[in-house]
Design a protein around this motif. Structure first.
Motif, PDB file in Angstrom:
ATOM      1  N   GLU A 192      -5.579  10.432   5.079  1.00 25.07           N
ATOM      2  CA  GLU A 192      -5.557   9.408   4.023  1.00 25.07           C
ATOM      3  C   GLU A 192      -4.711   8.220   4.458  1.00 25.07           C
ATOM      4  OE1 GLU A 192      -4.284  10.717   0.181  1.00 25.07           O
ATOM      5  OE2 GLU A 192      -5.578  12.459   0.217  1.00 25.07           O
ATOM      6  N   LEU A 193      -3.569   8.505   5.047  1.00 29.59           N
ATOM      7  CA  LEU A 193      -2.692   7.450   5.529  1.00 29.59           C
ATOM      8  C   LEU A 193      -3.367   6.633   6.628  1.00 29.59           C
ATOM      9  CD1 LEU A 193       0.040   6.000   5.648  1.00 29.59           C
ATOM     10  CD2 LEU A 193       0.805   7.784   7.215  1.00 29.59           C
ATOM     11  N   VAL A 194      -3.996   7.301   7.571  1.00 28.58           N
ATOM     12  CA  VAL A 194      -4.686   6.608   8.666  1.00 28.58           C
ATOM     13  C   VAL A 194      -5.808   5.731   8.104  1.00 28.58           C
ATOM     14  CG1 VAL A 194      -6.149   6.938  10.696  1.00 28.58           C
ATOM     15  CG2 VAL A 194      -4.084   8.301  10.411  1.00 28.58           C
ATOM     16  N   TYR A 195      -6.564   6.246   7.145  1.00 27.19           N
ATOM     17  CA  TYR A 195      -7.648   5.474   6.533  1.00 27.19           C
ATOM     18  C   TYR A 195      -7.092   4.217   5.863  1.00 27.19           C
ATOM     19  CZ  TYR A 195     -11.484   4.085   3.556  1.00 27.19           C
ATOM     20  OH  TYR A 195     -12.456   3.346   2.925  1.00 27.19           O
ATOM     21  N   ASP A 196      -6.009   4.355   5.105  1.00 23.60           N
ATOM     22  CA  ASP A 196      -5.422   3.190   4.430  1.00 23.60           C
ATOM     23  C   ASP A 196      -4.866   2.181   5.437  1.00 23.60           C
ATOM     24  OD1 ASP A 196      -6.106   3.874   1.887  1.00 23.60           O
ATOM     25  OD2 ASP A 196      -4.067   4.327   1.212  1.00 23.60           O
ATOM     26  N   ILE A 197      -4.278   2.651   6.519  1.00 23.76           N
ATOM     27  CA  ILE A 197      -3.769   1.736   7.544  1.00 23.76           C
ATOM     28  C   ILE A 197      -4.924   0.965   8.165  1.00 23.76           C
ATOM     29  CG2 ILE A 197      -2.691   1.578   9.818  1.00 23.76           C
ATOM     30  CD1 ILE A 197      -0.866   3.910   8.940  1.00 23.76           C
ATOM     31  N   ASP A 198      -6.000   1.665   8.523  1.00 22.32           N
ATOM     32  CA  ASP A 198      -7.167   0.988   9.102  1.00 22.32           C
ATOM     33  C   ASP A 198      -7.761  -0.022   8.131  1.00 22.32           C
ATOM     34  OD1 ASP A 198      -6.954   2.390  11.466  1.00 22.32           O
ATOM     35  OD2 ASP A 198      -8.476   3.880  10.920  1.00 22.32           O
ATOM     36  N   ASP A 199      -7.855   0.361   6.866  1.00 19.66           N
ATOM     37  CA  ASP A 199      -8.397  -0.523   5.842  1.00 19.66           C
ATOM     38  C   ASP A 199      -7.507  -1.755   5.667  1.00 19.66           C
ATOM     39  OD1 ASP A 199     -10.395  -1.041   3.866  1.00 19.66           O
ATOM     40  OD2 ASP A 199      -8.951  -0.462   2.304  1.00 19.66           O
ATOM     41  N   TYR A 200      -6.186  -1.553   5.680  1.00 14.20           N
ATOM     42  CA  TYR A 200      -5.268  -2.678   5.517  1.00 14.20           C
ATOM     43  C   TYR A 200      -5.291  -3.591   6.747  1.00 14.20           C
ATOM     44  CZ  TYR A 200      -1.365  -5.466   4.032  1.00 14.20           C
ATOM     45  OH  TYR A 200      -0.592  -6.532   3.655  1.00 14.20           O
ATOM     46  N   ILE A 201      -5.433  -3.027   7.931  1.00 16.12           N
ATOM     47  CA  ILE A 201      -5.535  -3.855   9.139  1.00 16.12           C
ATOM     48  C   ILE A 201      -6.750  -4.766   9.046  1.00 16.12           C
ATOM     49  CG2 ILE A 201      -6.059  -3.787  11.615  1.00 16.12           C
ATOM     50  CD1 ILE A 201      -4.235  -1.327  11.778  1.00 16.12           C
ATOM     51  N   TYR A 202      -7.883  -4.220   8.601  1.00 15.57           N
ATOM     52  CA  TYR A 202      -9.075  -5.056   8.434  1.00 15.57           C
ATOM     53  C   TYR A 202      -8.814  -6.158   7.411  1.00 15.57           C
ATOM     54  CZ  TYR A 202     -13.728  -6.681   7.494  1.00 15.57           C
ATOM     55  OH  TYR A 202     -14.816  -7.497   7.341  1.00 15.57           O
ATOM     56  N   PHE A 203      -8.240  -5.797   6.266  1.00 13.27           N
ATOM     57  CA  PHE A 203      -7.925  -6.778   5.231  1.00 13.27           C
ATOM     58  C   PHE A 203      -6.979  -7.842   5.773  1.00 13.27           C
ATOM     59  CE2 PHE A 203      -4.666  -8.071   2.164  1.00 13.27           C
ATOM     60  CZ  PHE A 203      -5.439  -8.833   1.304  1.00 13.27           C
ATOM     61  N   TYR A 204      -5.929  -7.420   6.448  1.00 13.26           N
ATOM     62  CA  TYR A 204      -4.903  -8.333   6.945  1.00 13.26           C
ATOM     63  C   TYR A 204      -5.479  -9.326   7.952  1.00 13.26           C
ATOM     64  CZ  TYR A 204      -0.226  -9.729   8.515  1.00 13.26           C
ATOM     65  OH  TYR A 204       0.911 -10.442   8.797  1.00 13.26           O
ATOM     66  N   ASN A 205      -6.365  -8.867   8.811  1.00 16.90           N
ATOM     67  CA  ASN A 205      -6.924  -9.719   9.857  1.00 16.90           C
ATOM     68  C   ASN A 205      -8.126 -10.535   9.434  1.00 16.90           C
ATOM     69  OD1 ASN A 205      -5.070  -9.018  11.849  1.00 16.90           O
ATOM     70  ND2 ASN A 205      -6.230  -7.204  12.389  1.00 16.90           N
ATOM     71  N   ASN A 206      -8.811 -10.142   8.369  1.00 19.18           N
ATOM     72  CA  ASN A 206     -10.063 -10.793   8.038  1.00 19.18           C
ATOM     73  C   ASN A 206     -10.171 -11.367   6.621  1.00 19.18           C
ATOM     74  OD1 ASN A 206     -11.589 -10.200  10.537  1.00 19.18           O
ATOM     75  ND2 ASN A 206     -11.132  -8.111   9.912  1.00 19.18           N
ATOM     76  N   GLU A 207      -9.451 -10.819   5.656  1.00 20.92           N
ATOM     77  CA  GLU A 207      -9.716 -11.187   4.276  1.00 20.92           C
ATOM     78  C   GLU A 207      -8.569 -11.859   3.519  1.00 20.92           C
ATOM     79  OE1 GLU A 207     -10.999  -7.599   2.445  1.00 20.92           O
ATOM     80  OE2 GLU A 207     -12.845  -7.511   3.601  1.00 20.92           O
ATOM     81  N   ARG A 208      -7.337 -11.651   3.932  1.00 20.22           N
ATOM     82  CA  ARG A 208      -6.233 -12.170   3.113  1.00 20.22           C
ATOM     83  C   ARG A 208      -6.161 -13.692   3.218  1.00 20.22           C
ATOM     84  NH1 ARG A 208      -1.471 -13.218   6.319  1.00 20.22           N
ATOM     85  NH2 ARG A 208      -2.039 -12.616   8.419  1.00 20.22           N
ATOM     86  N   PHE A 209      -5.906 -14.312   2.091  1.00 15.44           N
ATOM     87  CA  PHE A 209      -5.826 -15.765   2.033  1.00 15.44           C
ATOM     88  C   PHE A 209      -4.415 -16.219   2.400  1.00 15.44           C
ATOM     89  CE2 PHE A 209      -9.217 -14.581  -0.879  1.00 15.44           C
ATOM     90  CZ  PHE A 209     -10.237 -15.358  -0.369  1.00 15.44           C
TER      91      PHE A 209
ATOM     92  N   CYS B 262       0.816  -1.229   0.000  1.00 17.35           N
ATOM     93  CA  CYS B 262       0.000   0.000   0.000  1.00 17.35           C
ATOM     94  C   CYS B 262       0.841   1.267   0.000  1.00 17.35           C
ATOM     95  CB  CYS B 262      -0.929   0.030   1.215  1.00 17.35           C
ATOM     96  SG  CYS B 262      -2.178  -1.237   1.192  1.00 17.35           S
ATOM     97  N   TYR B 263       1.646   1.427   1.015  1.00 14.45           N
ATOM     98  CA  TYR B 263       2.334   2.704   1.253  1.00 14.45           C
ATOM     99  C   TYR B 263       3.242   3.116   0.095  1.00 14.45           C
ATOM    100  CZ  TYR B 263       5.039   6.278   3.634  1.00 14.45           C
ATOM    101  OH  TYR B 263       5.633   7.456   3.979  1.00 14.45           O
ATOM    102  N   ASP B 264       4.033   2.195  -0.411  1.00 15.72           N
ATOM    103  CA  ASP B 264       4.966   2.536  -1.480  1.00 15.72           C
ATOM    104  C   ASP B 264       4.272   2.773  -2.816  1.00 15.72           C
ATOM    105  OD1 ASP B 264       7.079   2.349   0.271  1.00 15.72           O
ATOM    106  OD2 ASP B 264       7.614   0.303  -0.301  1.00 15.72           O
ATOM    107  N   LEU B 265       3.022   2.388  -2.951  1.00 12.81           N
ATOM    108  CA  LEU B 265       2.307   2.513  -4.209  1.00 12.81           C
ATOM    109  C   LEU B 265       1.507   3.812  -4.322  1.00 12.81           C
ATOM    110  CD1 LEU B 265       0.929  -1.137  -4.415  1.00 12.81           C
ATOM    111  CD2 LEU B 265       3.015  -0.215  -5.447  1.00 12.81           C
TER     112      LEU B 265
END
Length: 55
Positions: A20-37, A9-12
């Motif tokens: 914006e950064l806080v929103y992306d971090i929160d969104d990635y935390i949700y993805f990391y904990n709940n959605e990533r295979f 995320c961050y480097d892209l």
């Protein structure tokens, strides 16, 4: 976690505001904990693995 976040995320993206950064971090935390295979869990997402363990 932050190594994954930085490469996925961050480097892209160039962040214009701190919010914006806080929103992306929160969104990635949700993805990391709940959605990533994960291959080590038969390609289940963490949430699916938890539901399977409870059942």
């Amino acid at each position: 976690f932050f190594g994954h976040f930085k490469t996925e995320c961050y480097d892209l993206k160039a962040y214009k505001t701190f919010e914006e950064l806080v929103y992306d971090i929160d969104d990635y935390i949700y993805f990391y904990n709940n959605e990533r295979f994960q291959e080590k869990h038969n390609s289940l997402a963490p949430l699916e693995l938890r539901d399977k363990a409870v059942a």
